[in-house]
Design a protein around this motif. Structure first.
Motif, PDB file in Angstrom:
ATOM      1  N   GLU A  29       0.872   5.209  -7.643  1.00  0.00           N
ATOM      2  CA  GLU A  29       1.074   3.773  -7.111  1.00  0.00           C
ATOM      3  C   GLU A  29      -0.383   3.336  -6.503  1.00  0.00           C
ATOM      4  OE1 GLU A  29       4.855   1.517  -5.319  1.00  0.00           O
ATOM      5  OE2 GLU A  29       3.161   2.117  -3.874  1.00  0.00           O
ATOM      6  N   THR A  84       0.869  -4.241  -5.428  1.00  0.00           N
ATOM      7  CA  THR A  84       1.122  -2.875  -5.941  1.00  0.00           C
ATOM      8  C   THR A  84       1.211  -2.745  -7.329  1.00  0.00           C
ATOM      9  OG1 THR A  84       3.616  -3.179  -5.485  1.00  0.00           O
ATOM     10  CG2 THR A  84       2.348  -2.276  -3.732  1.00  0.00           C
ATOM     11  N   ARG A 126      -2.529   0.306  -4.287  1.00  0.00           N
ATOM     12  CA  ARG A 126      -2.175  -0.884  -3.548  1.00  0.00           C
ATOM     13  C   ARG A 126      -3.553  -1.640  -3.410  1.00  0.00           C
ATOM     14  NH1 ARG A 126       0.464   3.257  -2.114  1.00  0.00           N
ATOM     15  NH2 ARG A 126      -1.283   4.042  -0.870  1.00  0.00           N
TER      16      ARG A 126
END
Length: 537
Positions: free
Chosen positions: A209, A41, A211
């Motif tokens: 965010e 992440t 990933r």
């Protein structure tokens, strides 16, 4: 040391783009036999137009790369570049700096040693050149340069040799420290380490965010077990263990770990049979050859390792950990999820992780094969264990003492029939009597041979309680209609094809304390005189 590091770079655009330094970290790892799926992440700054994550493992499978982000972060194309780690200064680890400092200390100690050796050589020249000898070169002392007594020379040489000895010791210590640091760095990343860099084009108006998940070839896990027998209660405690190891060049530090029995590295489709054709051979050939289809190549077993418990770098006292592994079964694989966070350093260290335990009640028997070995062994016969227990080695303990290694196979009837052996039963004495054998002619014309063989064994129990006894012996099995075999036993065996093997005789008796039993097997073989027997045992 954690090799994973990342940065955020601004891609050149016609409008102003935000450039910031960010970081990525490994949050989840799912380990398969021979591979692993890693999930990272990273924070995406507001206004960012590209994100570059550096210092990833060179074993990254580009085709398995997946990028996901928050809904307001739009993802474009991605690219992967593999290069030597030395070319990217951001991928340097603290070990690299420590190795350079150690190299400087070695160079300094070596320079001091060389200068003292030069001074020592000069002093030896002063002591060995006669005063009357003329100068032979620059710096060669003559009688005028020796302005002291032998006592002054002794003190000077003693002080110099002592300093030289201490300097050599410091040099040896510096070289040893450099060797240890170099080996540790090579263990983690290899002597010629390479890294992967992933660059992702994106657009984000506010912070979010991202990933990143990818597949790595090489890491893996393998099962193993411990079986502890309490001979008084007849209970066997099984503990499931996992050995996990990885040498990918990036540490898995404080990650959520899952172990899966699936194998994505295997072929996704099975082989199909080809046509089977039969034809008449040409006239010059007199034999017909039928070729069998080749069997599929066996899949190599993967080697596996484990992990340390928790984050060693945590400064606060953590809560009491929960070690109850969650097991989830689907139709095709089983997954073990470790509740606490785990650290698995790169370098191939084998770490053991407990996956839970189970108590199973067993039937204990003393088993002997006196025709092969005059000894008895304690066997625990159990029903199939509930759950998933892949075949794997098992460490065996009897009443708290380690007795050796075995193999646990819960997918067959090995546990119920063959059982687990927990070492020799020293209180059962087994004696094999000499074999009796004779042969002669048989039939009206004497065209046949009659051969008689007798085996006899005696088993004595020195236990203080009754025991279940099993005696195994081999009986001849005819594989030709010309050979006739007649066998007689005393007492009658419980099974003449034990473990589905014809000719393997099993006597099953209860032996009282201090008593003994005698077992006999007499076999008569009849076959033609001109027949040549082939026997195998």
């Amino acid at each position: 040391m954690l090799l994973a590091c990342s940065g955020v770079l601004a891609a050149p655009t016609s409008v102003s783009a935000v450039s910031a330094d960010g970081g990525s970290r490994i949050t989840q790892v799912k380990v398969y036999p021979g591979s692993a799926t890693v999930e990272r992440t990273a924070r995406v700054p507001a206004g960012a137009r590209s994100l570059t994550i550096r210092c990833l493992s060179p074993q990254l499978d580009v085709q398995s790369l997946q990028v996901q982000a928050d809904a307001h972060v739009r993802i474009g194309e991605s690219s992967v570049k593999v290069q030597d780690r030395d070319l990217d200064k951001e991928c340097a680890t603290p070990l690299d700096d420590q190795v350079r400092d150690a190299e400087d200390r070695v160079a300094s100690a070596k320079a001091e040693t060389d200068s003292l050796e030069l001074a020592t050589s000069y002093l030896r020249t002063v002591a060995t050149v006669p005063p009357s000898e003329p100068h032979s070169g620059p710096g060669t002392p003559g009688s005028a340069s020796i302005n002291g007594t032998t006592d002054t020379l002794r003190r000077s040489s003693q002080d110099l040799l002592l300093k030289l000895h201490q300097s050599k010791r410091r040099q040896e210590a510096a070289e040893l420290a450099l060797k240890e640091l170099t080996e540790e760095r090579n263990r983690i990343a290899g002597p010629k380490a390479r890294t992967s860099t992933v660059t992702i084009t994106l657009a984000s108006d506010r912070e979010g965010e991202l990933r990143l998940s990818y597949q790595l070839r090489g890491p893996g896990w393998s099962p193993s077990y411990r079986a502890a027998l309490d001979s008084t209660s007849g209970v066997v405690k099984f503990e499931r263990l996992a050995l996990v190891a990885q040498n990918t060049g990036e540490d898995w530090r404080n990650v959520q770990l899952a172990l899966s029995t699936g194998q994505p590295t295997r072929s996704t489709a099975g082989r199909l049979p080809g046509p089977w054709t039969i034809n008449v051979a040409p006239a010059e050939q007199f034999t017909t050859e039928i070729r069998a289809m080749p069997a599929p190549a066996p899949v190599a077993a993967s080697k596996v390792t484990l992990m340390s418990m928790g984050d060693r770098g945590a400064e606060t006292t953590p809560a009491m950990p929960n070690f109850d592994v969650q097991v989830s079964d689907d139709a095709y694989a089983t997954e073990f999820t470790v509740p606490q966070r785990i650290t698995v350093p790169s370098g191939g260290q084998r770490i053991t992780l407990s996956l839970g335990s189970l108590d199973a009640r067993a039937q204990l028997v003393s088993r002997t094969s006196p025709g092969v070995e005059p000894a008895a062994y304690l066997i625990a016969q159990l029903s199939a264990l509930p759950g998933v227990w892949p075949a794997a080695p098992v460490a065996l303990y009897r009443d708290g003492a380690y007795v050796g290694q075995g193999r646990l196979d819960n997918n067959s009837d090995e546990l119920s029939r063959t059982g687990l052996s927990f070492g020799r039963d020293e209180r059962v004495v087994v004696t094999a009597e000499p074999q009796q054998q004779n042969s002669g002619s048989a039939g009206f014309t004497g065209a046949n041979v009659e051969r008689k063989v007798q085996h006899a064994y005696r088993v004595e129990s020195r236990h203080q309680r009754p025991i279940a006894l099993q005696v195994l012996d081999a009986a001849p099995v005819s594989q030709n209609e010309q050979i006739d075999v007649v066998s007689q036993y005393d007492p009658l065996p419980a099974d003449k094809a034990w473990n589905r093997r014809p000719g393997l005789i099993l006597w099953s008796e209860t032996l009282a304390p201090g008593s003994s039993l005698r077992f006999t097997a007499a076999h008569t073989l009849r076959y033609p005189k001109d027949a040549r027997l082939q026997e195998s045992k």
